[in-house]
Design a protein around this motif. Structure first.
Motif, PDB file in Angstrom:
ATOM      1  N   LEU A  11       7.211   9.690 -14.485  1.00 49.76           N
ATOM      2  CA  LEU A  11       6.096   9.370 -13.590  1.00 49.76           C
ATOM      3  C   LEU A  11       6.534   9.376 -12.128  1.00 49.76           C
ATOM      4  O   LEU A  11       5.756   9.749 -11.252  1.00 49.76           O
ATOM      5  CB  LEU A  11       5.461   8.028 -13.958  1.00 49.76           C
ATOM      6  CG  LEU A  11       4.576   8.033 -15.207  1.00 49.76           C
ATOM      7  CD1 LEU A  11       3.663   6.823 -15.213  1.00 49.76           C
ATOM      8  CD2 LEU A  11       3.739   9.300 -15.330  1.00 49.76           C
TER       9      LEU A  11
ATOM     10  N   LEU B  63       6.419  13.060 -11.224  1.00 45.36           N
ATOM     11  CA  LEU B  63       5.020  13.505 -11.078  1.00 45.36           C
ATOM     12  C   LEU B  63       4.427  12.958  -9.781  1.00 45.36           C
ATOM     13  O   LEU B  63       3.713  13.658  -9.065  1.00 45.36           O
ATOM     14  CB  LEU B  63       4.170  13.025 -12.259  1.00 45.36           C
ATOM     15  CG  LEU B  63       4.318  13.772 -13.585  1.00 45.36           C
ATOM     16  CD1 LEU B  63       3.504  13.084 -14.662  1.00 45.36           C
ATOM     17  CD2 LEU B  63       3.848  15.225 -13.429  1.00 45.36           C
TER      18      LEU B  63
ATOM     19  N   ALA C  67       2.888  14.829  -6.419  1.00 46.43           N
ATOM     20  CA  ALA C  67       1.490  14.593  -6.014  1.00 46.43           C
ATOM     21  C   ALA C  67       1.416  13.829  -4.683  1.00 46.43           C
ATOM     22  O   ALA C  67       0.340  13.390  -4.278  1.00 46.43           O
ATOM     23  CB  ALA C  67       0.759  13.833  -7.117  1.00 46.43           C
TER      24      ALA C  67
ATOM     25  N   LEU D 196       2.487  10.877  -3.995  1.00 47.81           N
ATOM     26  CA  LEU D 196       2.241   9.443  -4.213  1.00 47.81           C
ATOM     27  C   LEU D 196       3.615   8.773  -4.173  1.00 47.81           C
ATOM     28  O   LEU D 196       4.590   9.332  -4.675  1.00 47.81           O
ATOM     29  CB  LEU D 196       1.594   9.243  -5.588  1.00 47.81           C
ATOM     30  CG  LEU D 196       1.263   7.812  -6.026  1.00 47.81           C
ATOM     31  CD1 LEU D 196       0.116   7.253  -5.191  1.00 47.81           C
ATOM     32  CD2 LEU D 196       0.867   7.783  -7.510  1.00 47.81           C
ATOM     33  N   ASP D 197       3.703   7.589  -3.579  1.00 46.25           N
ATOM     34  CA  ASP D 197       4.972   6.862  -3.482  1.00 46.25           C
ATOM     35  C   ASP D 197       5.556   6.636  -4.885  1.00 46.25           C
ATOM     36  O   ASP D 197       4.947   5.937  -5.702  1.00 46.25           O
ATOM     37  CB  ASP D 197       4.692   5.522  -2.784  1.00 46.25           C
ATOM     38  CG  ASP D 197       5.924   4.639  -2.657  1.00 46.25           C
ATOM     39  OD1 ASP D 197       7.030   5.112  -2.986  1.00 46.25           O
ATOM     40  OD2 ASP D 197       5.776   3.480  -2.225  1.00 46.25           O
TER      41      ASP D 197
ATOM     42  N   PHE E  21       5.672   3.119  -6.048  1.00 42.68           N
ATOM     43  CA  PHE E  21       4.386   2.594  -6.501  1.00 42.68           C
ATOM     44  C   PHE E  21       4.092   3.045  -7.929  1.00 42.68           C
ATOM     45  O   PHE E  21       3.622   2.250  -8.759  1.00 42.68           O
ATOM     46  CB  PHE E  21       3.233   3.006  -5.567  1.00 42.68           C
ATOM     47  CG  PHE E  21       1.909   2.620  -6.154  1.00 42.68           C
ATOM     48  CD1 PHE E  21       1.479   1.300  -6.104  1.00 42.68           C
ATOM     49  CD2 PHE E  21       1.116   3.556  -6.810  1.00 42.68           C
ATOM     50  CE1 PHE E  21       0.286   0.920  -6.695  1.00 42.68           C
ATOM     51  CE2 PHE E  21      -0.080   3.179  -7.404  1.00 42.68           C
ATOM     52  CZ  PHE E  21      -0.495   1.856  -7.345  1.00 42.68           C
ATOM     53  N   ALA E  22       4.372   4.312  -8.254  1.00 45.01           N
ATOM     54  CA  ALA E  22       4.137   4.829  -9.612  1.00 45.01           C
ATOM     55  C   ALA E  22       4.925   3.993 -10.624  1.00 45.01           C
ATOM     56  O   ALA E  22       4.418   3.662 -11.702  1.00 45.01           O
ATOM     57  CB  ALA E  22       4.537   6.298  -9.697  1.00 45.01           C
TER      58      ALA E  22
ATOM     59  N   ILE F 277      -1.880   9.192 -12.749  1.00 44.08           N
ATOM     60  CA  ILE F 277      -1.035   9.298 -11.544  1.00 44.08           C
ATOM     61  C   ILE F 277      -1.683  10.249 -10.532  1.00 44.08           C
ATOM     62  O   ILE F 277      -1.728   9.970  -9.332  1.00 44.08           O
ATOM     63  CB  ILE F 277       0.403   9.758 -11.929  1.00 44.08           C
ATOM     64  CG1 ILE F 277       1.180   8.592 -12.555  1.00 44.08           C
ATOM     65  CG2 ILE F 277       1.161  10.337 -10.732  1.00 44.08           C
ATOM     66  CD1 ILE F 277       1.447   7.412 -11.623  1.00 44.08           C
ATOM     67  N   HIS F 278      -2.232  11.366 -11.020  1.00 39.77           N
ATOM     68  CA  HIS F 278      -2.874  12.312 -10.102  1.00 39.77           C
ATOM     69  C   HIS F 278      -4.167  11.739  -9.516  1.00 39.77           C
ATOM     70  O   HIS F 278      -4.479  11.972  -8.348  1.00 39.77           O
ATOM     71  CB  HIS F 278      -3.098  13.663 -10.795  1.00 39.77           C
ATOM     72  CG  HIS F 278      -1.829  14.441 -10.948  1.00 39.77           C
ATOM     73  ND1 HIS F 278      -1.021  14.362 -12.059  1.00 39.77           N
ATOM     74  CD2 HIS F 278      -1.180  15.258 -10.078  1.00 39.77           C
ATOM     75  CE1 HIS F 278       0.053  15.115 -11.876  1.00 39.77           C
ATOM     76  NE2 HIS F 278      -0.018  15.674 -10.690  1.00 39.77           N
TER      77      HIS F 278
ATOM     78  N   ALA G  36      -3.052   9.349  -6.843  1.00 38.54           N
ATOM     79  CA  ALA G  36      -2.606  10.068  -5.638  1.00 38.54           C
ATOM     80  C   ALA G  36      -3.833  10.419  -4.790  1.00 38.54           C
ATOM     81  O   ALA G  36      -3.820  10.265  -3.558  1.00 38.54           O
ATOM     82  CB  ALA G  36      -1.835  11.330  -6.028  1.00 38.54           C
TER      83      ALA G  36
ATOM     84  N   GLU H  31      -1.830  -3.030  -2.841  1.00 40.29           N
ATOM     85  CA  GLU H  31      -1.041  -1.902  -2.320  1.00 40.29           C
ATOM     86  C   GLU H  31      -1.780  -1.241  -1.151  1.00 40.29           C
ATOM     87  O   GLU H  31      -1.172  -0.901  -0.136  1.00 40.29           O
ATOM     88  CB  GLU H  31      -0.811  -0.892  -3.451  1.00 40.29           C
ATOM     89  CG  GLU H  31       0.054   0.308  -3.092  1.00 40.29           C
ATOM     90  CD  GLU H  31       1.545  -0.010  -3.023  1.00 40.29           C
ATOM     91  OE1 GLU H  31       1.939  -1.138  -3.411  1.00 40.29           O
ATOM     92  OE2 GLU H  31       2.310   0.853  -2.561  1.00 40.29           O
TER      93      GLU H  31
END
Lengths: 123, 123
Positions: free
Chosen positions: A72, A75, A79, A81-82, A85-86, B35-36, B39, B96
């Protein structure tokens, strides 16, 4: 010349309000999608929980969790995304799943105790 | 007769392992989708953050949050997801987002201070 300087984005108050509504509508659509995906995810993990209880497998599986976190994070990075955070997100979800699994295992143990008692009575 | 009693789900060890892999593959697919989606959600909230900073709106909006929580609890109940979990999930995401908004607001304030100093120097 306007009485107030324009905001850095060039929007006046009405424009800013309209833009905020547009963005919030998208956020609400995404949240509805995520809630439905999570409902489906918990259907899967409930099945995993029943499977683990029936076959006496441990509720937590640190090796699987490590692989999930690594995947993750990758991924998320792709994408934009931090990744941290994932990872926090998955940890949050897994904590809930383990709570469910422990409940299922406890229920299964209770049912088994009841079945043993009933079995002893009829034997 | 088998040496061991069958598990309550009637699966032997190989069957249970295959079922576990099938369920985990679904969980991994769902996680990639979520996750996507997240994002994309943070792209929206980053835009909201910039908008709020440019128009000096407060980072948190308790009335909006209350409406979001109510709506997600209802969506969750319809999707057979624990509404309490849906609320915890949104609270986790919003924490967040507020962290991001505060960073954006602080950066905007820093940029403005620098602009003022530069403006004073050139005047």
């Amino acid at each position: 010349m306007s009485e107030y300087p324009a905001a850095p984005d060039g929007l006046d108050e009405d424009g800013a309000r309209a833009e905020l509504i547009r963005l919030r509508d998208s956020i609400d659509n995404i949240d509805a999608a995520v809630i439905h995906m999570l409902a489906e995810r918990f259907k899967c993990t409930q099945q995993v929980g029943r499977l683990k209880a029936a076959h006496r497998l441990p509720a937590a599986d640190p090796a699987r969790e490590g692989r999930q976190i690594e995947r993750l994070r990758e991924l998320a990075a792709k994408a934009k995304l931090d990744p941290a955070f994932a990872e926090k997100f998955l940890t949050f979800i897994i904590a809930e799943v383990i709570r469910h699994h422990e409940t299922i295992a406890a229920d299964a143990a209770d049912a088994e105790d009841t079945a043993s008692v009933n079995g002893a009575r009829t034997r």
